[in-house]
Design a protein around this motif. Sequence first.
Motif, PDB file in Angstrom:
ATOM      1  N   PRO A 161     -21.617  -7.446 -17.672  1.00 15.96           N
ATOM      2  CA  PRO A 161     -20.601  -6.926 -16.747  1.00 15.96           C
ATOM      3  C   PRO A 161     -20.196  -7.995 -15.742  1.00 15.96           C
ATOM      4  CG  PRO A 161     -22.773  -6.124 -16.135  1.00 15.96           C
ATOM      5  CD  PRO A 161     -22.957  -6.883 -17.417  1.00 15.96           C
ATOM      6  N   VAL A 162     -18.892  -8.167 -15.541  1.00 15.24           N
ATOM      7  CA  VAL A 162     -18.434  -9.234 -14.643  1.00 15.24           C
ATOM      8  C   VAL A 162     -17.510  -8.750 -13.538  1.00 15.24           C
ATOM      9  CG1 VAL A 162     -18.737 -11.098 -16.307  1.00 15.24           C
ATOM     10  CG2 VAL A 162     -16.587  -9.823 -16.282  1.00 15.24           C
ATOM     11  N   ALA A 163     -16.794  -7.643 -13.724  1.00 14.33           N
ATOM     12  CA  ALA A 163     -15.852  -7.229 -12.680  1.00 14.33           C
ATOM     13  C   ALA A 163     -15.508  -5.752 -12.808  1.00 14.33           C
ATOM     14  CB  ALA A 163     -14.570  -8.060 -12.744  1.00 14.33           C
ATOM     15  N   LEU A 164     -15.197  -5.161 -11.652  1.00 16.07           N
ATOM     16  CA  LEU A 164     -14.655  -3.806 -11.589  1.00 16.07           C
ATOM     17  C   LEU A 164     -13.189  -3.924 -11.200  1.00 16.07           C
ATOM     18  CD1 LEU A 164     -14.854  -0.643 -11.253  1.00 16.07           C
ATOM     19  CD2 LEU A 164     -15.379  -1.115  -8.851  1.00 16.07           C
ATOM     20  N   HIS A 165     -12.306  -3.302 -11.980  1.00 21.28           N
ATOM     21  CA  HIS A 165     -10.878  -3.331 -11.657  1.00 21.28           C
ATOM     22  C   HIS A 165     -10.439  -1.947 -11.203  1.00 21.28           C
ATOM     23  CE1 HIS A 165      -6.741  -4.696 -11.667  1.00 21.28           C
ATOM     24  NE2 HIS A 165      -6.416  -3.586 -12.308  1.00 21.28           N
ATOM     25  N   LEU A 166      -9.703  -1.907 -10.092  1.00 21.12           N
ATOM     26  CA  LEU A 166      -9.228  -0.656  -9.516  1.00 21.12           C
ATOM     27  C   LEU A 166      -7.722  -0.516  -9.691  1.00 21.12           C
ATOM     28  CD1 LEU A 166     -11.179  -0.731  -6.120  1.00 21.12           C
ATOM     29  CD2 LEU A 166     -11.812   0.516  -8.201  1.00 21.12           C
ATOM     30  N   GLU A 167      -7.295   0.636 -10.188  1.00 21.97           N
ATOM     31  CA  GLU A 167      -5.881   1.006 -10.239  1.00 21.97           C
ATOM     32  C   GLU A 167      -5.731   2.270  -9.401  1.00 21.97           C
ATOM     33  OE1 GLU A 167      -3.251  -0.367 -11.382  1.00 21.97           O
ATOM     34  OE2 GLU A 167      -4.052  -2.003 -12.609  1.00 21.97           O
ATOM     35  N   PRO A 168      -5.033   2.203  -8.254  1.00 24.45           N
ATOM     36  CA  PRO A 168      -4.998   3.339  -7.321  1.00 24.45           C
ATOM     37  C   PRO A 168      -4.338   4.595  -7.871  1.00 24.45           C
ATOM     38  CG  PRO A 168      -4.252   1.305  -6.271  1.00 24.45           C
ATOM     39  CD  PRO A 168      -4.320   1.032  -7.730  1.00 24.45           C
ATOM     40  N   GLY A 169      -3.472   4.454  -8.870  1.00 23.71           N
ATOM     41  CA  GLY A 169      -2.766   5.625  -9.383  1.00 23.71           C
ATOM     42  C   GLY A 169      -1.417   5.838  -8.735  1.00 23.71           C
ATOM     43  N   THR A 170      -1.001   4.895  -7.885  1.00 21.55           N
ATOM     44  CA  THR A 170       0.307   4.949  -7.229  1.00 21.55           C
ATOM     45  C   THR A 170       0.669   3.546  -6.765  1.00 21.55           C
ATOM     46  OG1 THR A 170       1.561   5.808  -5.339  1.00 21.55           O
ATOM     47  CG2 THR A 170      -0.813   5.564  -5.043  1.00 21.55           C
ATOM     48  N   ALA A 171       1.982   3.278  -6.702  1.00 25.02           N
ATOM     49  CA  ALA A 171       2.436   1.989  -6.176  1.00 25.02           C
ATOM     50  C   ALA A 171       2.319   1.940  -4.662  1.00 25.02           C
ATOM     51  CB  ALA A 171       3.883   1.738  -6.598  1.00 25.02           C
ATOM     52  N   ASP A 172       2.151   3.109  -4.043  1.00 22.52           N
ATOM     53  CA  ASP A 172       2.049   3.181  -2.582  1.00 22.52           C
ATOM     54  C   ASP A 172       0.600   3.029  -2.145  1.00 22.52           C
ATOM     55  OD1 ASP A 172       4.834   3.646  -2.173  1.00 22.52           O
ATOM     56  OD2 ASP A 172       4.522   5.711  -2.842  1.00 22.52           O
ATOM     57  N   ALA A 173       0.029   1.876  -2.474  1.00 20.52           N
ATOM     58  CA  ALA A 173      -1.362   1.617  -2.117  1.00 20.52           C
ATOM     59  C   ALA A 173      -1.618   0.118  -2.157  1.00 20.52           C
ATOM     60  CB  ALA A 173      -2.305   2.340  -3.072  1.00 20.52           C
ATOM     61  N   GLU A 174      -2.649  -0.308  -1.452  1.00 26.51           N
ATOM     62  CA  GLU A 174      -3.112  -1.689  -1.478  1.00 26.51           C
ATOM     63  C   GLU A 174      -4.565  -1.701  -1.928  1.00 26.51           C
ATOM     64  OE1 GLU A 174      -2.610  -3.037   2.488  1.00 26.51           O
ATOM     65  OE2 GLU A 174      -0.425  -3.308   2.321  1.00 26.51           O
ATOM     66  N   THR A 175      -4.934  -2.723  -2.691  1.00 30.93           N
ATOM     67  CA  THR A 175      -6.321  -2.839  -3.133  1.00 30.93           C
ATOM     68  C   THR A 175      -6.993  -4.011  -2.432  1.00 30.93           C
ATOM     69  OG1 THR A 175      -5.634  -4.203  -5.026  1.00 30.93           O
ATOM     70  CG2 THR A 175      -5.882  -1.828  -5.406  1.00 30.93           C
ATOM     71  N   TYR A 176      -8.308  -3.914  -2.315  1.00 30.70           N
ATOM     72  CA  TYR A 176      -9.128  -4.996  -1.759  1.00 30.70           C
ATOM     73  C   TYR A 176     -10.169  -5.382  -2.796  1.00 30.70           C
ATOM     74  CZ  TYR A 176      -7.230  -2.998   2.571  1.00 30.70           C
ATOM     75  OH  TYR A 176      -6.408  -2.498   3.546  1.00 30.70           O
ATOM     76  N   PRO A 177     -10.126  -6.652  -3.244  1.00 21.89           N
ATOM     77  CA  PRO A 177      -9.123  -7.678  -2.952  1.00 21.89           C
ATOM     78  C   PRO A 177      -7.763  -7.312  -3.545  1.00 21.89           C
ATOM     79  CG  PRO A 177     -10.589  -8.422  -4.683  1.00 21.89           C
ATOM     80  CD  PRO A 177     -11.151  -7.130  -4.190  1.00 21.89           C
ATOM     81  N   ALA A 178      -6.746  -8.122  -3.252  1.00 21.19           N
ATOM     82  CA  ALA A 178      -5.378  -7.786  -3.649  1.00 21.19           C
ATOM     83  C   ALA A 178      -5.226  -7.655  -5.160  1.00 21.19           C
ATOM     84  CB  ALA A 178      -4.415  -8.850  -3.109  1.00 21.19           C
ATOM     85  N   SER A 179      -6.031  -8.398  -5.915  1.00 16.86           N
ATOM     86  CA  SER A 179      -5.955  -8.335  -7.380  1.00 16.86           C
ATOM     87  C   SER A 179      -6.490  -7.020  -7.927  1.00 16.86           C
ATOM     88  CB  SER A 179      -6.742  -9.491  -7.994  1.00 16.86           C
ATOM     89  OG  SER A 179      -8.125  -9.366  -7.681  1.00 16.86           O
ATOM     90  N   GLY A 180      -7.273  -6.315  -7.120  1.00 17.45           N
ATOM     91  CA  GLY A 180      -7.928  -5.101  -7.594  1.00 17.45           C
ATOM     92  C   GLY A 180      -9.198  -5.376  -8.367  1.00 17.45           C
ATOM     93  N   ASP A 181      -9.593  -6.655  -8.472  1.00 14.52           N
ATOM     94  CA  ASP A 181     -10.790  -7.042  -9.226  1.00 14.52           C
ATOM     95  C   ASP A 181     -11.955  -7.300  -8.275  1.00 14.52           C
ATOM     96  OD1 ASP A 181      -9.517  -6.964 -11.728  1.00 14.52           O
ATOM     97  OD2 ASP A 181      -8.711  -8.980 -11.431  1.00 14.52           O
ATOM     98  N   CYS A 182     -12.938  -6.434  -8.305  1.00 14.96           N
ATOM     99  CA  CYS A 182     -14.141  -6.580  -7.485  1.00 14.96           C
ATOM    100  C   CYS A 182     -15.246  -7.186  -8.348  1.00 14.96           C
ATOM    101  CB  CYS A 182     -14.597  -5.225  -6.947  1.00 14.96           C
ATOM    102  SG  CYS A 182     -13.327  -4.330  -6.010  1.00 14.96           S
ATOM    103  N   ARG A 183     -15.753  -8.339  -7.939  1.00 19.27           N
ATOM    104  CA  ARG A 183     -16.793  -9.002  -8.715  1.00 19.27           C
ATOM    105  C   ARG A 183     -18.094  -8.212  -8.669  1.00 19.27           C
ATOM    106  NH1 ARG A 183     -15.061 -12.080 -12.427  1.00 19.27           N
ATOM    107  NH2 ARG A 183     -17.112 -13.080 -12.528  1.00 19.27           N
TER     108      ARG A 183
END
Length: 284
Positions: free
Chosen positions: A184-206
């Motif tokens: 396992p190398v990364a968790l990727h987040l997709e908020p489910g809406t364009a009206d959101a920001e992810t941390y980090p900006a890429s949405g990839d959490c190591r």
Amino acid sequence: MAKPATGTLASVDPNWEPPACWYEPVLSPEELKAGVEKLKGTNNLAPVNSHLLWADELFVNHYDKGQDGGYKNYNLGEKGMFWRDVVRAGHEDDIAAWDCNRIMFWQDAGTVPDDPNAPTPKVLAAYAYDKIRVPATEIELKPMAKSTVNLPTWVWLDKGTFKEVKVRAELPNTGLWAETTAKPVALHLEPGTADAETYPASGDCRINEDGSIGTPYTDGDANETPPCGIRYLRATNGDPFRLTASITWEISWEGSGGAHGVLPDGTFETTRDVAVREIQSVNR
């Protein structure tokens, strides 16, 4: 105690998948003869490959009497095995499964067929890839019940949740083997809406060395920026957002004869509903 949920990996390369079929040893001369003896005098049929069934007379003519380029007395006394195709589970109707169309054939001990569908360490590694089971992506959120517009939602996983997964595949009597490792190398987040920001900006959490992701939320962190999280910019107003969390797994393998390599990364994702509320203010 219930076992944790697991799932299979989906390749990030849509053009790659494990082979639909390959050949492997299935019967010794003694086993083939015994099977044909049981078949005699019945109306039953037995597979000579994955797509073709024979009656007892055809088996006797080909594997006992040596007709049509066959074998004498089931090759009793010879060192080796009869080989037949194997089709990957769930792919019996694939056109590619017909590439392995040879009827059951003899192969001397310690050798493999000179055939494009013969097993190799890489083929076994791909087969093992198909058998990998990884833990479900059960992330922790804070706040848990409802997120608030413009305030960060923290995302994390406790240490030890994600570790390397190894699957070994080998063919008896051939010396062929491979062990495939998913890391396992990364968790990727997709908020489910364009009206959101992810941390980090890429949405990839190591994923950290201890198998954890992000940092657990503690009291007083409400206005801090999380190392892994989401900030929703509008409320849900009835229908929750569908947050998707997917783990990326790096795939490597090693096998007999010093063979080694990599296969396409795999992912496994889960979704959960997130309700987002507006900040309530009170006018006095």
